[in-house]
Design a protein around this motif. Structure first.
Motif, short mmCIF file in Angstrom:
data_model
loop_
_atom_site.label_atom_id
_atom_site.label_comp_id
_atom_site.label_asym_id
_atom_site.label_seq_id
_atom_site.Cartn_x
_atom_site.Cartn_y
_atom_site.Cartn_z
N ILE A 11 0.68 -1.24 0.29
CA ILE A 11 -0.13 -0.31 -0.01
C ILE A 11 0.63 1.13 0.09
O ILE A 11 0.46 1.92 -0.82
N CYS A 12 2.21 1.25 1.43
CA CYS A 12 2.73 2.38 0.78
C CYS A 12 4.49 2.25 0.50
O CYS A 12 4.18 3.52 0.67
N GLY A 13 4.63 0.85 0.13
CA GLY A 13 5.87 0.81 -0.13
C GLY A 13 6.87 0.57 0.61
O GLY A 13 8.18 1.16 0.07
N ARG A 14 6.51 0.90 1.88
CA ARG A 14 7.82 1.56 3.29
C ARG A 14 8.17 -0.07 3.79
O ARG A 14 7.10 -1.10 3.55
N LYS A 15 8.74 -0.48 4.05
CA LYS A 15 9.33 -1.50 5.03
C LYS A 15 9.02 -2.34 6.24
O LYS A 15 8.29 -0.87 6.78
N THR A 16 8.08 -2.98 6.92
CA THR A 16 7.74 -4.18 7.18
C THR A 16 7.96 -4.57 7.95
O THR A 16 9.76 -4.32 8.09
N HIS A 17 8.12 -5.35 9.69
CA HIS A 17 8.97 -5.93 10.37
C HIS A 17 9.17 -7.78 9.59
O HIS A 17 10.27 -8.06 10.88
N ASN A 18 8.64 -8.00 8.92
CA ASN A 18 9.26 -8.87 7.98
C ASN A 18 10.51 -9.28 7.03
O ASN A 18 10.53 -8.40 5.57
N LYS A 19 10.96 -9.79 7.56
CA LYS A 19 12.29 -10.47 6.47
C LYS A 19 11.87 -11.63 5.47
O LYS A 19 11.19 -13.31 6.32
N ILE A 20 12.37 -12.24 4.10
CA ILE A 20 12.20 -13.44 3.90
C ILE A 20 13.17 -14.01 3.18
O ILE A 20 14.56 -12.66 2.08
N ARG A 21 13.82 -15.06 2.77
CA ARG A 21 14.37 -15.36 2.38
C ARG A 21 14.20 -15.59 0.43
O ARG A 21 13.41 -15.70 0.35
N GLU A 22 15.14 -16.53 0.42
CA GLU A 22 15.03 -16.37 -1.63
C GLU A 22 13.87 -17.83 -1.51
O GLU A 22 13.47 -17.99 -2.63
N ASP A 23 14.04 -18.33 -0.69
CA ASP A 23 13.55 -19.74 -0.82
C ASP A 23 12.26 -19.85 -0.84
O ASP A 23 11.60 -20.62 -0.31
N THR A 24 12.28 -18.84 0.28
CA THR A 24 10.32 -17.97 0.95
C THR A 24 9.59 -18.58 0.13
O THR A 24 8.75 -17.90 -1.21
#
Length: 56
Positions: A11-24
């Motif tokens: 929606i706003c394009g800002r960073k959330t508190h979640n990280k993902i890896r390439e295989d997520t």
């Protein structure tokens, strides 16, 4: 070492508190943005985040 990225709010394009890896992979994940205070269902696959069409 696996590559990781922050999930950005669709929606706003800002960073959330979640990280993902390439295989997520996630289906219908309730992503909450602390900046715009919105919750959105998203699908994630290979660093591609898309808004889920089905809203529960």
């Amino acid at each position: 070492m696996e590559a990781t990225k922050w999930i950005l709010c669709p929606i706003c394009g800002r960073k959330t508190h979640n990280k993902i890896r390439e295989d997520t992979e996630m289906k219908k994940f309730p992503l909450y943005c602390p900046k715009c205070k919105q919750e959105t269902l998203v699908d994630v696959e290979r660093f591609i985040v898309s808004v889920c069409k089905e809203n529960i």
